[in-house]
Design a protein around this motif. Sequence first.
Motif, PDB file in Angstrom:
ATOM      1  N   PHE A   1      31.553  45.487  50.686  1.00 42.89           N
ATOM      2  CA  PHE A   1      30.638  45.911  49.628  1.00 42.89           C
ATOM      3  C   PHE A   1      29.237  45.627  50.139  1.00 42.89           C
ATOM      4  CE2 PHE A   1      27.948  45.311  45.949  1.00 42.89           C
ATOM      5  CZ  PHE A   1      28.224  46.478  45.245  1.00 42.89           C
ATOM      6  N   ASN A   2      28.424  46.690  50.240  1.00 40.25           N
ATOM      7  CA  ASN A   2      27.061  46.573  50.756  1.00 40.25           C
ATOM      8  C   ASN A   2      26.152  46.169  49.608  1.00 40.25           C
ATOM      9  OD1 ASN A   2      24.401  47.109  51.635  1.00 40.25           O
ATOM     10  ND2 ASN A   2      25.170  48.577  53.151  1.00 40.25           N
ATOM     11  N   SER A   3      25.690  44.917  49.623  1.00 41.81           N
ATOM     12  CA  SER A   3      24.859  44.410  48.526  1.00 41.81           C
ATOM     13  C   SER A   3      23.429  44.955  48.587  1.00 41.81           C
ATOM     14  CB  SER A   3      24.854  42.879  48.527  1.00 41.81           C
ATOM     15  OG  SER A   3      24.357  42.383  49.753  1.00 41.81           O
ATOM     16  N   THR A   4      23.023  45.523  49.708  1.00 40.50           N
ATOM     17  CA  THR A   4      21.702  46.151  49.806  1.00 40.50           C
ATOM     18  C   THR A   4      21.681  47.465  49.032  1.00 40.50           C
ATOM     19  OG1 THR A   4      21.353  45.179  51.992  1.00 40.50           O
ATOM     20  CG2 THR A   4      19.932  47.032  51.390  1.00 40.50           C
ATOM     21  N   THR A   5      22.749  48.266  49.192  1.00 44.59           N
ATOM     22  CA  THR A   5      22.799  49.595  48.566  1.00 44.59           C
ATOM     23  C   THR A   5      23.634  49.618  47.290  1.00 44.59           C
ATOM     24  OG1 THR A   5      24.712  50.206  49.922  1.00 44.59           O
ATOM     25  CG2 THR A   5      22.516  50.729  50.803  1.00 44.59           C
ATOM     26  N   GLY A   6      24.448  48.575  47.071  1.00 46.12           N
ATOM     27  CA  GLY A   6      25.271  48.522  45.865  1.00 46.12           C
ATOM     28  C   GLY A   6      26.484  49.424  45.892  1.00 46.12           C
ATOM     29  N   VAL A   7      26.980  49.773  47.089  1.00 44.60           N
ATOM     30  CA  VAL A   7      28.158  50.640  47.209  1.00 44.60           C
ATOM     31  C   VAL A   7      29.125  50.066  48.242  1.00 44.60           C
ATOM     32  CG1 VAL A   7      26.918  52.745  46.547  1.00 44.60           C
ATOM     33  CG2 VAL A   7      27.069  52.116  48.960  1.00 44.60           C
ATOM     34  N   PHE A   8      30.362  50.552  48.193  1.00 42.46           N
ATOM     35  CA  PHE A   8      31.354  50.183  49.195  1.00 42.46           C
ATOM     36  C   PHE A   8      31.102  50.995  50.451  1.00 42.46           C
ATOM     37  CE2 PHE A   8      33.572  48.789  45.380  1.00 42.46           C
ATOM     38  CZ  PHE A   8      34.106  47.588  45.805  1.00 42.46           C
ATOM     39  N   ASN A   9      31.244  50.347  51.615  1.00 37.73           N
ATOM     40  CA  ASN A   9      31.163  51.013  52.906  1.00 37.73           C
ATOM     41  C   ASN A   9      32.475  50.825  53.631  1.00 37.73           C
ATOM     42  OD1 ASN A   9      27.748  49.939  53.608  1.00 37.73           O
ATOM     43  ND2 ASN A   9      28.426  51.703  52.457  1.00 37.73           N
ATOM     44  N   GLY A  10      32.877  51.860  54.354  1.00 32.36           N
ATOM     45  CA  GLY A  10      34.053  51.785  55.199  1.00 32.36           C
ATOM     46  C   GLY A  10      33.693  52.223  56.593  1.00 32.36           C
ATOM     47  N   ASN A  11      34.372  51.655  57.580  1.00 33.31           N
ATOM     48  CA  ASN A  11      34.088  52.031  58.950  1.00 33.31           C
ATOM     49  C   ASN A  11      35.113  53.053  59.406  1.00 33.31           C
ATOM     50  OD1 ASN A  11      34.223  51.658  62.072  1.00 33.31           O
ATOM     51  ND2 ASN A  11      32.244  50.858  61.388  1.00 33.31           N
ATOM     52  N   THR A  12      34.617  54.178  59.880  1.00 32.37           N
ATOM     53  CA  THR A  12      35.465  55.279  60.348  1.00 32.37           C
ATOM     54  C   THR A  12      35.054  55.642  61.775  1.00 32.37           C
ATOM     55  OG1 THR A  12      34.010  57.084  59.678  1.00 32.37           O
ATOM     56  CG2 THR A  12      35.500  56.185  57.998  1.00 32.37           C
ATOM     57  N   ALA A  13      35.642  56.713  62.306  1.00 27.82           N
ATOM     58  CA  ALA A  13      35.236  57.203  63.625  1.00 27.82           C
ATOM     59  C   ALA A  13      33.768  57.612  63.632  1.00 27.82           C
ATOM     60  CB  ALA A  13      36.121  58.385  64.022  1.00 27.82           C
ATOM     61  N   LEU A  14      33.202  57.865  62.448  1.00 21.98           N
ATOM     62  CA  LEU A  14      31.799  58.240  62.329  1.00 21.98           C
ATOM     63  C   LEU A  14      30.875  57.046  62.172  1.00 21.98           C
ATOM     64  CD1 LEU A  14      32.288  61.212  59.836  1.00 21.98           C
ATOM     65  CD2 LEU A  14      32.043  61.327  62.331  1.00 21.98           C
ATOM     66  N   GLY A  15      31.423  55.817  62.167  1.00 21.48           N
ATOM     67  CA  GLY A  15      30.646  54.612  61.918  1.00 21.48           C
ATOM     68  C   GLY A  15      30.793  54.222  60.463  1.00 21.48           C
ATOM     69  N   TRP A  16      29.806  53.499  59.927  1.00 25.77           N
ATOM     70  CA  TRP A  16      29.837  53.052  58.528  1.00 25.77           C
ATOM     71  C   TRP A  16      29.492  54.232  57.615  1.00 25.77           C
ATOM     72  CZ3 TRP A  16      32.077  48.720  57.283  1.00 25.77           C
ATOM     73  CH2 TRP A  16      32.124  47.674  58.199  1.00 25.77           C
ATOM     74  N   VAL A  17      30.368  54.446  56.605  1.00 25.61           N
ATOM     75  CA  VAL A  17      30.150  55.522  55.641  1.00 25.61           C
ATOM     76  C   VAL A  17      30.287  54.964  54.229  1.00 25.61           C
ATOM     77  CG1 VAL A  17      30.974  57.322  57.204  1.00 25.61           C
ATOM     78  CG2 VAL A  17      32.590  56.225  55.641  1.00 25.61           C
ATOM     79  N   VAL A  18      29.698  55.667  53.259  1.00 24.82           N
ATOM     80  CA  VAL A  18      29.840  55.297  51.849  1.00 24.82           C
ATOM     81  C   VAL A  18      31.216  55.744  51.396  1.00 24.82           C
ATOM     82  CG1 VAL A  18      28.969  55.691  49.522  1.00 24.82           C
ATOM     83  CG2 VAL A  18      27.366  55.418  51.423  1.00 24.82           C
ATOM     84  N   LEU A  19      31.919  54.874  50.712  1.00 23.50           N
ATOM     85  CA  LEU A  19      33.247  55.238  50.189  1.00 23.50           C
ATOM     86  C   LEU A  19      33.147  55.725  48.770  1.00 23.50           C
ATOM     87  CD1 LEU A  19      35.405  52.273  51.561  1.00 23.50           C
ATOM     88  CD2 LEU A  19      35.089  54.546  52.533  1.00 23.50           C
TER      89      LEU A  19
END
Length: 169
Positions: free
Chosen positions: A151-169
């Motif tokens: 959970f990204n506390s800077t942006t307030g959203v969940f992030n997941g790491n994929t082949a594209l790097g960190w993305v918003v879930l």
Amino acid sequence: LWLTGSAGLRVDVGGVSGAIFTKASDGKIGFGILTPQNTVHLHTAGGGVSLFQMTNDDTGSASANDGFRMGLGSAEEAFVVQGENLPLSLWTNNTRRMTIAADGTIAISPSAPSAPSALLDLVSTTGALLVPRMTTTQRDALTAVQGMIVFNSTTGVFNGNTALGWVVL
């Protein structure tokens, strides 16, 4: 066989300085140690493996792999081993809190794993999963592996790491 102190007992072999069995006058029992420090004290000289094993007629007793074992390895790592093809459960307050099934799946709840394809099965009606919370800077400092979730506390959203790097879930 030696009687030591007041009501102490020691069993050793041929006067060897290390005792096979010691019952100290304070009631502490030692195996491989002359002066047990706790109620039951198992000691192996020379940095070897200190192992406690429990077996019964169902588990068998012919192998060092039978039954339940816990101990201290030669590299000082602690371990707990269920040697049978059965679950291992941890209990507190007379209630099962965590179970590791024979296939390695884990349930943290008062029950066994209910989802066979899930590695971790959390069951609760009073609590939720809390994933790691961190800032974007902290997230970016991780050695990222595909499949991570934060959970990204800077942006307030969940992030997941994929082949594209960190993305918003």
